[in-house]
Design an enzyme around this catalytic site. Structure first.
Site, PDB file in Angstrom:
ATOM      1  N   HIS A  62      -2.678   0.759  10.945  1.00 22.20           N
ATOM      2  CA  HIS A  62      -3.559  -0.475  10.711  1.00 22.20           C
ATOM      3  C   HIS A  62      -3.189  -1.664  11.663  1.00 22.20           C
ATOM      4  O   HIS A  62      -2.243  -1.419  12.115  1.00 22.20           O
ATOM      5  CB  HIS A  62      -3.902  -0.764   9.172  1.00 22.20           C
ATOM      6  CG  HIS A  62      -2.426  -1.529   8.616  1.00 22.20           C
ATOM      7  ND1 HIS A  62      -1.362  -0.736   8.378  1.00 22.20           N
ATOM      8  CD2 HIS A  62      -2.416  -2.796   8.021  1.00 22.20           C
ATOM      9  CE1 HIS A  62      -0.438  -1.532   7.937  1.00 22.20           C
ATOM     10  NE2 HIS A  62      -1.049  -2.638   7.778  1.00 22.20           N
ATOM     11  N   HIS A  64      -2.537  -4.871  11.122  1.00 20.36           N
ATOM     12  CA  HIS A  64      -1.474  -6.105  10.687  1.00 20.36           C
ATOM     13  C   HIS A  64      -0.270  -6.068  11.583  1.00 20.36           C
ATOM     14  O   HIS A  64       0.255  -5.022  12.279  1.00 20.36           O
ATOM     15  CB  HIS A  64      -0.969  -5.702   9.155  1.00 20.36           C
ATOM     16  CG  HIS A  64      -2.075  -6.260   8.283  1.00 20.36           C
ATOM     17  ND1 HIS A  64      -2.045  -5.956   6.808  1.00 20.36           N
ATOM     18  CD2 HIS A  64      -2.992  -6.844   8.307  1.00 20.36           C
ATOM     19  CE1 HIS A  64      -3.082  -6.365   6.107  1.00 20.36           C
ATOM     20  NE2 HIS A  64      -3.516  -7.065   7.192  1.00 20.36           N
ATOM     21  N   ASP A  66       3.031  -6.392  11.753  1.00 14.29           N
ATOM     22  CA  ASP A  66       4.102  -5.978  11.362  1.00 14.29           C
ATOM     23  C   ASP A  66       4.023  -4.114  11.549  1.00 14.29           C
ATOM     24  O   ASP A  66       5.159  -3.533  11.816  1.00 14.29           O
ATOM     25  CB  ASP A  66       4.764  -6.162  10.180  1.00 14.29           C
ATOM     26  CG  ASP A  66       3.799  -5.798   8.871  1.00 14.29           C
ATOM     27  OD1 ASP A  66       2.819  -6.000   8.927  1.00 14.29           O
ATOM     28  OD2 ASP A  66       4.424  -5.299   7.932  1.00 14.29           O
ATOM     29  N   HIS A  67       2.836  -3.945  12.153  1.00 14.98           N
ATOM     30  CA  HIS A  67       2.629  -2.394  12.438  1.00 14.98           C
ATOM     31  C   HIS A  67       2.123  -2.270  13.753  1.00 14.98           C
ATOM     32  O   HIS A  67       1.970  -1.106  14.332  1.00 14.98           O
ATOM     33  CB  HIS A  67       1.717  -1.798  11.652  1.00 14.98           C
ATOM     34  CG  HIS A  67       2.293  -1.658  10.096  1.00 14.98           C
ATOM     35  ND1 HIS A  67       2.743  -0.674   9.454  1.00 14.98           N
ATOM     36  CD2 HIS A  67       2.154  -2.708   8.989  1.00 14.98           C
ATOM     37  CE1 HIS A  67       2.982  -0.786   8.129  1.00 14.98           C
ATOM     38  NE2 HIS A  67       2.806  -2.397   7.883  1.00 14.98           N
ATOM     39  N   HIS A 142      -5.892  -0.936   1.480  1.00 15.88           N
ATOM     40  CA  HIS A 142      -5.201  -1.997   1.748  1.00 15.88           C
ATOM     41  C   HIS A 142      -6.190  -3.016   2.130  1.00 15.88           C
ATOM     42  O   HIS A 142      -7.664  -2.742   1.831  1.00 15.88           O
ATOM     43  CB  HIS A 142      -4.235  -1.750   3.009  1.00 15.88           C
ATOM     44  CG  HIS A 142      -3.071  -2.844   3.209  1.00 15.88           C
ATOM     45  ND1 HIS A 142      -2.332  -3.333   2.257  1.00 15.88           N
ATOM     46  CD2 HIS A 142      -2.786  -3.280   4.440  1.00 15.88           C
ATOM     47  CE1 HIS A 142      -1.526  -4.034   2.858  1.00 15.88           C
ATOM     48  NE2 HIS A 142      -1.779  -4.249   3.968  1.00 15.88           N
ATOM     49  N   ASP A 212       1.041   0.844   4.348  1.00 17.41           N
ATOM     50  CA  ASP A 212       0.627  -0.024   3.518  1.00 17.41           C
ATOM     51  C   ASP A 212      -0.471   0.360   2.563  1.00 17.41           C
ATOM     52  O   ASP A 212      -1.645   0.640   2.974  1.00 17.41           O
ATOM     53  CB  ASP A 212       0.403  -1.420   4.187  1.00 17.41           C
ATOM     54  CG  ASP A 212       1.280  -2.044   4.802  1.00 17.41           C
ATOM     55  OD1 ASP A 212       2.407  -1.376   5.090  1.00 17.41           O
ATOM     56  OD2 ASP A 212       1.496  -3.164   5.440  1.00 17.41           O
ATOM     57  N   HIS A 270       9.225  -0.009   3.936  1.00 15.80           N
ATOM     58  CA  HIS A 270       8.497  -1.085   3.818  1.00 15.80           C
ATOM     59  C   HIS A 270       9.034  -2.048   2.833  1.00 15.80           C
ATOM     60  O   HIS A 270       8.110  -2.750   1.953  1.00 15.80           O
ATOM     61  CB  HIS A 270       6.899  -0.888   3.742  1.00 15.80           C
ATOM     62  CG  HIS A 270       6.000  -1.981   4.313  1.00 15.80           C
ATOM     63  ND1 HIS A 270       5.467  -2.864   3.325  1.00 15.80           N
ATOM     64  CD2 HIS A 270       5.572  -2.253   5.501  1.00 15.80           C
ATOM     65  CE1 HIS A 270       4.875  -3.793   3.824  1.00 15.80           C
ATOM     66  NE2 HIS A 270       4.685  -3.425   5.380  1.00 15.80           N
TER      67      HIS A 270
END
EC number: 3.1.26.11
Length: 303
Positions: A62, A64, A66-67, A142, A212, A270
């Site tokens: 996805h 976001h 941090d990914h 998510h 997530d 995570h």
């Protein structure tokens, strides 16, 4: 053939000195796949002696940060190091726009082909396939569109039972057909069955990555009998309300998914930076499912 998973980053939104943001490297039958690419991923690769240019496919769960925030820098470095081979990038709709805007605004010229597969919906589907493996995607739950991935080996050829084959009297010219599973008729009109002179192929292995996600029992069908499962475990059970609010999972919930899926082993990850120790994550998950692993960044798991 080898099938390994290297944990490059096992932390949640905020990187720490001990845990980077989410990223994993999967090597399967001479294929090299990067899953997610949080900030600092290429530093982790250098630290753990991963060769950038071997990566053939990148899977993004996805959008976001941090990914995905490490992806523009990684591609830039690949270019600076002279990469020419195409790179497949698979992820939710928007991944192409995200990257191309970065390149446009920074003036970065991309000198090698990028092949994008954007997933328009969360529907389960095969997103990559070759003669050695299949990559399946499935929906997670998510705050934005988020994909899970499962990497399955394809069945190999049967293995010759030399003693039985020689006793059959068949010509060696038939070996390839027999190990491919075909029965043959030899020059004297005798039927030689493949199953009588070969052993079954080695069992295929599989790895699943659940990024997530809130607790989602619907995952069980997509994860059934997986050999190695990674499932996020951002929180402990006492923060379960916070997990619901943020669409994340607890260690117990991850273990419950593993148990109900009949997974062979479970890697948690995570982890929220609020936790200084993962001991309680281990204990809570093991109260549900026995084979639980808390990874350190750089750790390699053999599927």
């Amino acid at each position: 053939m080898s099938f390994n998973v290297t944990i490059l980053g096992s932390g949640a939104a905020v990187p720490t000195l001990k845990r980077g943001t989410t990223s994993q490297l999967v090597t399967c039958n001479q294929r090299t796949i990067l899953i997610d690419c949080g900030e600092g991923t290429q530093i982790q690769m250098r630290k753990f002696k991963v060769k950038f240019q071997n990566i053939q496919v990148i899977l993004i769960s996805h959008l976001h940060g941090d990914h995905v925030f490490g992806l523009p820098g990684l591609i830039s470095t690949m270019q600076l190091l002279g990469r020419q081979d195409p790179l497949k990038i698979i992820g939710p709709k928007g991944i192409k726009e995200f990257l191309l805007n970065q390149f446009k605004l920074s003036g970065l010229y991309n000198g090698f082909p990028l092949e994008f597969t954007e997933l328009e919906t969360n529907a389960k589907q095969i997103v990559f396939e070759d003669k050695c493996l299949e990559i399946h995607t499935f929906p997670l739950k998510h705050r934005i569109q988020t994909q899970g991935y499962r990497i399955n080996e394809k069945p190999g050829k049967r293995r010759l039972d030399v003693e039985a084959f020689e006793a059959s009297g068949a010509s060696r010219s038939y070996i390839q057909k027999l190990i491919a599973g075909d029965d043959i008729m030899d020059n004297e009109g005798r039927i030689v069955k493949s199953e009588d002179v070969t052993f079954p192929p080695k069992p295929i292995k599989s790895y699943a990555f659940c990024s997530d996600t809130a607790y989602l029992p619907e995952l069980i069908d997509s994860l059934k009998d997986v050999d190695l499962l990674y499932h996020e475990a951002t929180f402990l059970d006492k923060e379960s309300e916070r997990a619901v609010e943020t669409f994340h999972s607890t260690a117990k919930q991850a273990a419950t998914i593993a148990l109900k899926s009949n997974a062979k082993r479970l890697i948690l990850g995570h982890f929220s930076a609020r936790y200084k120790s993962m001991e309680n994550h281990q204990l809570e998950a093991e109260s549900i499912f026995e084979r639980v692993y808390i990874p350190t960044d750089g750790e390699i798991f053999h599927v």
